[in-house]
Design a protein around this motif. Structure first.
Motif, PDB file in Angstrom:
ATOM      1  N   THR A   1       5.903-156.816  -1.260  1.00  0.00           N
ATOM      2  CA  THR A   1       5.230-157.510  -2.353  1.00  0.00           C
ATOM      3  C   THR A   1       3.837-156.934  -2.543  1.00  0.00           C
ATOM      4  O   THR A   1       3.110-156.708  -1.574  1.00  0.00           O
ATOM      5  CB  THR A   1       5.163-159.027  -2.101  1.00  0.00           C
ATOM      6  N   MET A   2       3.486-156.657  -3.797  1.00  0.00           N
ATOM      7  CA  MET A   2       2.177-156.098  -4.121  1.00  0.00           C
ATOM      8  C   MET A   2       1.721-156.677  -5.458  1.00  0.00           C
ATOM      9  O   MET A   2       2.443-156.609  -6.453  1.00  0.00           O
ATOM     10  CB  MET A   2       2.243-154.571  -4.188  1.00  0.00           C
TER      11      MET A   2
ATOM     12  N   MET B   1       4.731-159.924 -14.918  1.00  0.00           N
ATOM     13  CA  MET B   1       3.434-160.536 -15.184  1.00  0.00           C
ATOM     14  C   MET B   1       3.498-162.021 -14.850  1.00  0.00           C
ATOM     15  O   MET B   1       4.483-162.691 -15.154  1.00  0.00           O
ATOM     16  CB  MET B   1       3.047-160.361 -16.652  1.00  0.00           C
ATOM     17  N   SER B   2       2.439-162.541 -14.251  1.00  0.00           N
ATOM     18  CA  SER B   2       2.401-163.964 -13.910  1.00  0.00           C
ATOM     19  C   SER B   2       1.339-164.740 -14.679  1.00  0.00           C
ATOM     20  O   SER B   2       1.487-165.939 -14.905  1.00  0.00           O
ATOM     21  CB  SER B   2       2.157-164.141 -12.408  1.00  0.00           C
ATOM     22  N   ASN B   3       0.251-164.078 -15.069  1.00  0.00           N
ATOM     23  CA  ASN B   3      -0.817-164.765 -15.805  1.00  0.00           C
ATOM     24  C   ASN B   3      -1.512-163.794 -16.742  1.00  0.00           C
ATOM     25  O   ASN B   3      -1.687-162.612 -16.414  1.00  0.00           O
ATOM     26  CB  ASN B   3      -1.877-165.341 -14.855  1.00  0.00           C
TER      27      ASN B   3
ATOM     28  N   ASN C   1       2.875-158.668 -10.444  1.00  0.00           N
ATOM     29  CA  ASN C   1       3.374-158.498  -9.078  1.00  0.00           C
ATOM     30  C   ASN C   1       4.575-157.558  -9.075  1.00  0.00           C
ATOM     31  O   ASN C   1       5.436-157.621  -9.955  1.00  0.00           O
ATOM     32  CB  ASN C   1       3.784-159.845  -8.470  1.00  0.00           C
ATOM     33  N   PHE C   2       4.608-156.691  -8.071  1.00  0.00           N
ATOM     34  CA  PHE C   2       5.779-155.877  -7.764  1.00  0.00           C
ATOM     35  C   PHE C   2       6.526-156.511  -6.597  1.00  0.00           C
ATOM     36  O   PHE C   2       5.907-156.900  -5.599  1.00  0.00           O
ATOM     37  CB  PHE C   2       5.383-154.461  -7.329  1.00  0.00           C
TER      38      PHE C   2
ATOM     39  N   GLU D   1      13.065-147.773  -1.827  1.00  0.00           N
ATOM     40  CA  GLU D   1      13.125-146.579  -2.655  1.00  0.00           C
ATOM     41  C   GLU D   1      11.765-146.221  -3.257  1.00  0.00           C
ATOM     42  O   GLU D   1      11.581-145.136  -3.797  1.00  0.00           O
ATOM     43  CB  GLU D   1      14.145-146.762  -3.782  1.00  0.00           C
ATOM     44  N   SER D   2      10.812-147.155  -3.208  1.00  0.00           N
ATOM     45  CA  SER D   2       9.473-146.928  -3.745  1.00  0.00           C
ATOM     46  C   SER D   2       8.443-147.215  -2.666  1.00  0.00           C
ATOM     47  O   SER D   2       8.712-147.939  -1.700  1.00  0.00           O
ATOM     48  CB  SER D   2       9.205-147.816  -4.963  1.00  0.00           C
ATOM     49  N   THR D   3       7.256-146.659  -2.858  1.00  0.00           N
ATOM     50  CA  THR D   3       6.139-146.946  -1.963  1.00  0.00           C
ATOM     51  C   THR D   3       5.029-147.614  -2.741  1.00  0.00           C
ATOM     52  O   THR D   3       4.926-147.466  -3.975  1.00  0.00           O
ATOM     53  CB  THR D   3       5.588-145.666  -1.324  1.00  0.00           C
ATOM     54  N   ALA D   4       4.181-148.324  -2.039  1.00  0.00           N
ATOM     55  CA  ALA D   4       3.049-148.975  -2.701  1.00  0.00           C
ATOM     56  C   ALA D   4       2.162-147.944  -3.389  1.00  0.00           C
ATOM     57  O   ALA D   4       1.730-148.134  -4.534  1.00  0.00           O
ATOM     58  CB  ALA D   4       2.250-149.781  -1.676  1.00  0.00           C
TER      59      ALA D   4
END
Length: 395
Positions: A188-189, A241-243, A263-264, A269-272
């Motif tokens: 989570t990012m 999107m959250s806000n 938020n991601f 398969e992906s990196t931050a």
């Protein structure tokens, strides 16, 4: 009343809302110490938010070659919500209709009680097992998760301590205990994007620059982007999107900025770093003036089927007859921290339908199988170690 139910009720009766522990860890340590566990308190945080952490380990002499299994979890619970909406007091364990009601019944005080009783039963039958046992418990999982398991893992890194197997007692089942376990979680990012414009009178747009208008095409592209395709264990990475905050409250003012929170939830398969670079590239391509702040809440982790997964799957099948489903869905857990020092981490616990809700509960008939699955897993790991010792060429 079973010993697991009795201990679960003792834990539920303690109002341990984050970061309070309300004596839960002392109660658990008192059960573990007579079994040979060395109990270490690793409390952390300021006095205003003091987090209690317990690490208890039982090691055999000359155990350098032994694998260590740690049971991990949290004694803290979320707030109760309106008390008048509960059918019975949330910190008074209550039986109704074949269920145990109380805050923490599912998330996750019953799992902790089952951990303890499973270890007691296992050691009574196998006093000198070929695996070392440990508990890692915190009172800060439902809150910020800064001074709990995260801090303990950093201390373990500093002193060079690693773990081999970890079972987190999070409620993972859908309908029956054992029908689903988590063998990984997405990372989570979060990002806070501020797009800058020039405030002005809405009647004179040529004298202003509207950041909302400028941001919309970039946000549309971000929302439409396929970040990866996922893999056999994870769904594709998602961006949400959250806000959105913008404007002065007046209908005749072009705002000077707009703030977007997003938020991601990303898979292996992906990196931050890669996701951050791609977001920046999209924003830059739209010519935006912006600032962007990132918060990484946790990296993804995955335990592919191996010794631990097989031991748990066999325990579930023997106890319930279920062929458990492996899953990586849902939110985050402290497994994301433990995976940094432990190669095999899974989550397994009771059904999660009532967690964080008013009248949280667990079916009484699920409690004995939960305890037995944990004990059978220990027996299976011990049997694996015994077979390894007997294999040709074993030291």
């Amino acid at each position: 009343m079973s010993r697991t139910l009795q201990l679960a009720e003792q834990l539920i009766s303690r109002p341990s809302v984050t970061p309070e522990d309300a004596g839960c860890l002392d109660l658990i340590a008192a059960r573990l110490a007579p079994l040979g566990f060395v109990c270490e308190r690793l409390d952390s945080g300021p006095d205003s938010f003091r987090v209690q952490n317990l690490y208890a380990k039982r090691s055999a002499t000359g155990s350098e070659q032994r694998k260590t299994l740690v049971f991990a979890g949290h004694t803290d619970v979320v707030p109760t919500g309106p008390l008048d909406q509960w059918s019975s007091p949330p910190f008074t364990p209550t039986h109704r209709g074949g269920r145990l009601y109380g805050r923490g019944a599912s998330d996750m005080k019953t799992s902790i009680a089952a951990f303890v009783v499973a270890v007691e039963e296992f050691l009574a039958a196998t006093p000198d097992p070929l695996i070392d046992l440990a508990f890692l418990l915190t009172s800060d999982e439902e809150g910020p998760s800064i001074d709990g398991t995260k801090v303990v893992v950093e201390q373990f890194k500093a002193r060079g301590e690693r773990l081999d197997y970890c079972i987190v007692g999070e409620p993972t089942a859908v309908e029956r205990t054992g029908d689903m376990i988590k063998n990984g979680r997405r990372g989570t990012m979060s990002g806070k994007l501020t797009v800058l414009g020039i405030q002005g009178h809405i009647a004179y747009p040529q004298l202003a620059r509207n950041p909302i208008h400028q941001a919309v095409p970039a946000l549309t592209e971000l929302a439409a982007t396929a970040w990866d395709q996922g893999n056999a264990f994870f769904p594709p990475t998602s961006w949400q999107m959250s806000n959105i905050h913008g404007g002065t409250g007046a209908s005749n003012v072009i705002p000077g900025s707009v703030v977007i929170d997003f938020n991601f939830r990303f898979c292996t398969e992906s990196t931050a770093e890669g996701l951050q670079a791609r977001v920046k590239s999209i924003l830059d391509s739209h010519g935006l003036e912006y600032t962007l702040d990132w918060t990484i809440g946790g990296q993804p982790f995955l335990t592919t089927p191996g010794n631990l997964v097989h031991a748990v799957q066999q325990a579930i099948a023997d106890e319930t007859g279920l062929q458990t489903e492996l899953s990586t869905t849902g939110g985050t857990s402290d497994g994301r921290f433990i995976a940094q020092i432990c190669d095999q981490v899974i989550e397994m616990g009771p059904p999660n339908a009532s967690i964080h809700k008013i009248d949280e509960n667990i079916v009484l008939a699920d409690i004995a199988p939960l305890t037995n699955i944990y004990r059978r897993t220990l027996e299976n790991l011990h049997a694996q170690a015994l077979a390894a010792c007997a294999a040709p060429g074993a030291a």
